[in-house]
Design an enzyme around this catalytic site. Sequence first.
Site, PDB file in Angstrom:
ATOM      1  N   LYS A  59       0.836  -1.200   0.000  1.00 55.04           N
ATOM      2  CA  LYS A  59       0.000   0.000   0.000  1.00 55.04           C
ATOM      3  C   LYS A  59       0.873   1.254   0.000  1.00 55.04           C
ATOM      4  O   LYS A  59       0.556   2.244  -0.668  1.00 55.04           O
ATOM      5  CB  LYS A  59      -0.918   0.013   1.230  1.00 55.04           C
ATOM      6  CG  LYS A  59      -2.065  -0.974   1.168  1.00 55.04           C
ATOM      7  CD  LYS A  59      -2.907  -0.866   2.438  1.00 55.04           C
ATOM      8  CE  LYS A  59      -4.120  -1.774   2.411  1.00 55.04           C
ATOM      9  NZ  LYS A  59      -4.940  -1.622   3.638  1.00 55.04           N
ATOM     10  N   SER A  80      -1.686   1.651   6.576  1.00 55.60           N
ATOM     11  CA  SER A  80      -1.920   0.692   7.647  1.00 55.60           C
ATOM     12  C   SER A  80      -2.779  -0.438   7.106  1.00 55.60           C
ATOM     13  O   SER A  80      -3.551  -0.245   6.165  1.00 55.60           O
ATOM     14  CB  SER A  80      -2.622   1.388   8.819  1.00 55.60           C
ATOM     15  OG  SER A  80      -2.736   0.527   9.920  1.00 55.60           O
ATOM     16  N   ASP A  81      -2.623  -1.610   7.707  1.00 59.03           N
ATOM     17  CA  ASP A  81      -3.472  -2.739   7.333  1.00 59.03           C
ATOM     18  C   ASP A  81      -3.734  -3.568   8.581  1.00 59.03           C
ATOM     19  O   ASP A  81      -2.828  -3.779   9.391  1.00 59.03           O
ATOM     20  CB  ASP A  81      -2.823  -3.598   6.250  1.00 59.03           C
ATOM     21  CG  ASP A  81      -3.825  -4.575   5.648  1.00 59.03           C
ATOM     22  OD1 ASP A  81      -4.777  -4.110   4.989  1.00 59.03           O
ATOM     23  OD2 ASP A  81      -3.674  -5.789   5.860  1.00 59.03           O
ATOM     24  N   THR A  82      -4.955  -4.024   8.728  1.00 57.61           N
ATOM     25  CA  THR A  82      -5.350  -4.815   9.898  1.00 57.61           C
ATOM     26  C   THR A  82      -5.896  -6.153   9.440  1.00 57.61           C
ATOM     27  O   THR A  82      -6.648  -6.224   8.470  1.00 57.61           O
ATOM     28  CB  THR A  82      -6.435  -4.074  10.714  1.00 57.61           C
ATOM     29  OG1 THR A  82      -5.916  -2.814  11.138  1.00 57.61           O
ATOM     30  CG2 THR A  82      -6.863  -4.874  11.931  1.00 57.61           C
TER      31      THR A  82
END
EC number: 3.6.1.9
Length: 200
Positions: A59, A80-82
């Site tokens: 990303k 950010s990635d969750t």
Amino acid sequence: MTSILYLASQSPRRRELLTQLGVTYELLLADAGEDAEALEAVRPGESPDDYVQRVCALKADAALQRRARRGLPDAPILTSDTTVCRGGDILGKPADARDAAAMLASLSGTTHRVLTAVTVATSAGQRHALSISHVTFRPILAPEIERYVASGEPLGKAGAYGIQGRAAEFVERIDGSYSGIMGLPLFETAALLREAGLHF
């Protein structure tokens, strides 16, 4: 030192959390031709930890290219990635209501991990952090799952729930970062932003 930050995320929760830190930011969202969902494909045999960090870095790469294409000033970019995982299984965003119900049923009465990766990208390189939290759900009855899914809240959320919403009643215990579970761990994020020279 800089006071401008680009946030490459559509998540309203990440926007709220960044505002909570007192950070001034501009959105750097994907162009119509970009396939953001393709970045989130899981590779065979990939661990949840490796997956979430790889997607977050991808990303950031895409956002750096976007910033250059648009001729924007050279300011840091935050991505950010969750992901939610139970054992080695990655529970991403549910495809539909049935998928959401199945995910919630699998999390009922168990402890699972919520992993949130953060990347701050500058022209000098990328800085990364990973927040790992453990969340224990009480047993959730089938009618409760049905009502929660019908609310629409689980759709578009990793693991089919938002801890800051109605799903809070399912949470028996948290060990880790509440803001990380929401989608942006503020402790790690603030440290990365300061390392990148952001003033806030």
